[in-house]
Design an enzyme around this catalytic site. Structure first.
Site, PDB file in Angstrom:
ATOM      1  N   HIS A 106     -13.568  55.614  -8.524  1.00  4.75           N
ATOM      2  CA  HIS A 106     -15.383  55.622  -9.770  1.00  4.75           C
ATOM      3  C   HIS A 106     -15.047  56.442 -10.030  1.00  4.75           C
ATOM      4  O   HIS A 106     -16.197  57.058 -11.522  1.00  4.75           O
ATOM      5  CB  HIS A 106     -16.576  56.139  -8.891  1.00  4.75           C
ATOM      6  CG  HIS A 106     -16.875  55.616  -7.476  1.00  4.75           C
ATOM      7  ND1 HIS A 106     -15.860  54.108  -7.349  1.00  4.75           N
ATOM      8  CD2 HIS A 106     -16.962  56.129  -7.043  1.00  4.75           C
ATOM      9  CE1 HIS A 106     -16.643  53.877  -6.244  1.00  4.75           C
ATOM     10  NE2 HIS A 106     -17.277  54.591  -5.770  1.00  4.75           N
ATOM     11  N   HIS A 177     -23.337  51.090  -8.823  1.00  2.00           N
ATOM     12  CA  HIS A 177     -22.863  51.646  -7.181  1.00  2.00           C
ATOM     13  C   HIS A 177     -24.433  51.663  -6.258  1.00  2.00           C
ATOM     14  O   HIS A 177     -24.980  52.436  -6.174  1.00  2.00           O
ATOM     15  CB  HIS A 177     -21.990  52.901  -7.354  1.00  2.00           C
ATOM     16  CG  HIS A 177     -21.644  53.197  -5.693  1.00  2.00           C
ATOM     17  ND1 HIS A 177     -22.737  53.121  -5.067  1.00  2.00           N
ATOM     18  CD2 HIS A 177     -20.444  53.913  -4.875  1.00  2.00           C
ATOM     19  CE1 HIS A 177     -21.799  54.221  -4.033  1.00  2.00           C
ATOM     20  NE2 HIS A 177     -20.089  54.074  -4.543  1.00  2.00           N
ATOM     21  N   GLU A 313     -21.381  46.450  -3.486  1.00  2.00           N
ATOM     22  CA  GLU A 313     -20.690  47.132  -5.331  1.00  2.00           C
ATOM     23  C   GLU A 313     -19.247  45.995  -5.246  1.00  2.00           C
ATOM     24  O   GLU A 313     -18.359  45.890  -4.889  1.00  2.00           O
ATOM     25  CB  GLU A 313     -20.137  48.475  -4.833  1.00  2.00           C
ATOM     26  CG  GLU A 313     -20.759  49.066  -4.771  1.00  2.00           C
ATOM     27  CD  GLU A 313     -19.411  49.923  -3.832  1.00  2.00           C
ATOM     28  OE1 GLU A 313     -19.312  50.752  -5.162  1.00  2.00           O
ATOM     29  OE2 GLU A 313     -19.466  51.032  -3.036  1.00  2.00           O
TER      30      GLU A 313
END
Length: 347
Positions: A106, A177, A313
């Site tokens: 991420h 997210h 996602e």
């Protein structure tokens, strides 16, 4: 539609953070904060006529600054995992932070979800937030201009538009997210919520949660078969190597080839009657069953439980920068990208 701005606090670095409330004519609303472009609340009407907040998160800024679950966050430069934090671009190897076992996850520990977006524009039913990620930030190449726009309408459609442009070849995989619980955030597990996935294949992973490079067609009766809709908890504890590796669902499902928005998922709570339909222009989506939430604090004093939410996602396949089999997340110098995801709520 109304959009209102209010103070949400000041970061530990002294940066002012605002909350933008996007409210429709039925009183349903979405809260966005300009710290991490986070979706702080999605409050929609259930069959009981009452409003329910259906995303996990925190009531205050400190929760988001100190938390590590990416609740509602804008993720970048590269969502999901890159194996060993390494990739080669134009013959040069880049070493990124390794912050998730042996992986880069991420965008690193100071990814886009940790930034304050002080350049914003309020629209009639939207807010657009912008920032330039400088060349070398998190060791990614290129100056990357990013803009994320959240809009919300009277049909309770939350639309997210991601735009980016770069002055050097780089990796871009932007997503959100949000953790959904259609019973209401903090209302226990999502085992009994019905999920339908209009996705023909999934991507198996290895012990480090990195795609093996295989594409697995989802067969009828497979634990990943949600083609006709089933309870999220129906098969989650079954003996399946992929479920064992990830401690549940934490896999990319692949959408069929499509242009424009494709509705890839539909979920429903029998308790509230709330239905969520998710659509995207992206090639895949990470279906995650919140396998590690046990005992985590959230909004309104709630303590979130393991599998107390699910995530959808929308993104490129994890580690796709290192695997030619999947659509590439590389954005070329001078190019622009514009992708869209929608989450539409009804009852």
């Amino acid at each position: 539609m109304t959009v209102t701005k209010s103070d949400f606090g000041v970061t530990s670095k002294g940066e002012q953070v605002y909350k933008f409330k996007l409210e429709n004519s039925k009183g349903e609303y979405v809260n966005i904060i300009n710290y991490g472009c986070i979706i702080q609340a999605v409050v929609v009407e259930g069959k009981d006529g009452k409003l329910h907040d259906v995303v996990l998160g925190y009531d205050d800024l400190a929760g988001y600054e100190n938390g590590n679950f990416f609740y509602g966050a804008f993720i970048g430069r590269c969502g999901n995992r890159i194996a060993d934090g390494k990739f080669v671009l134009n013959g040069k190897e880049y070493q990124l932070e390794v912050n998730n076992g042996p992986n880069h996850l991420h965008g690193g520990s100071e990814g886009f979800n940790t930034k304050v977006y002080s350049d914003f524009t309020i629209g009639e039913n939207s807010v657009s937030l912008r920032r330039t990620s400088p060349d070398g930030e998190a060791n990614y190449p290129g100056n990357l201009d990013v803009e994320v726009t959240y809009s919300f309408d009277d049909d309770a459609c939350l639309r997210i538009d991601y735009k980016a442009k770069t002055d050097a070849d780089t990796v871009v995989n932007l997503t959100n997210h949000s953790y959904f619980n259609l019973d209401g955030e903090g209302e226990g597990t999502v085992y009994d919520q019905i999920l339908k996935l209009n996705c023909p294949a999934m991507v198996p992973i290895n012990e480090n949660l990195i795609p093996t490079g295989e594409i697995r067609t989802i067969e009828k009766g497979d634990v990943f078969d949600f083609s006709e809709g089933k309870k999220i908890g129906q098969d989650i504890e079954k003996a399946d190597k992929q479920l064992e590796i990830a401690a549940g669902y934490d896999h990319t499902v692949l959408l069929p080839k499509h242009e424009g928005l494709y509705t890839f998922a539909e979920a429903k709570s029998e308790k509230t009657g709330i239905v969520l339909k998710a659509a995207t222009t992206m090639p895949g989506a990470q279906f995650y069953s919140a396998n590690f939430l046990e005992g985590k604090p959230g909004k309104k004093g709630h303590i979130y439980v393991r599998r107390g939410a699910f995530c959808l996602e929308t993104q490129y396949v994890p580690n796709a920068v290192n695997c030619d089999k999947f659509d590439s997340p590389v954005l070329k110098a001078g190019q622009k990208t514009h992708t869209t995801t929608t989450y539409t709520f009804s009852k």
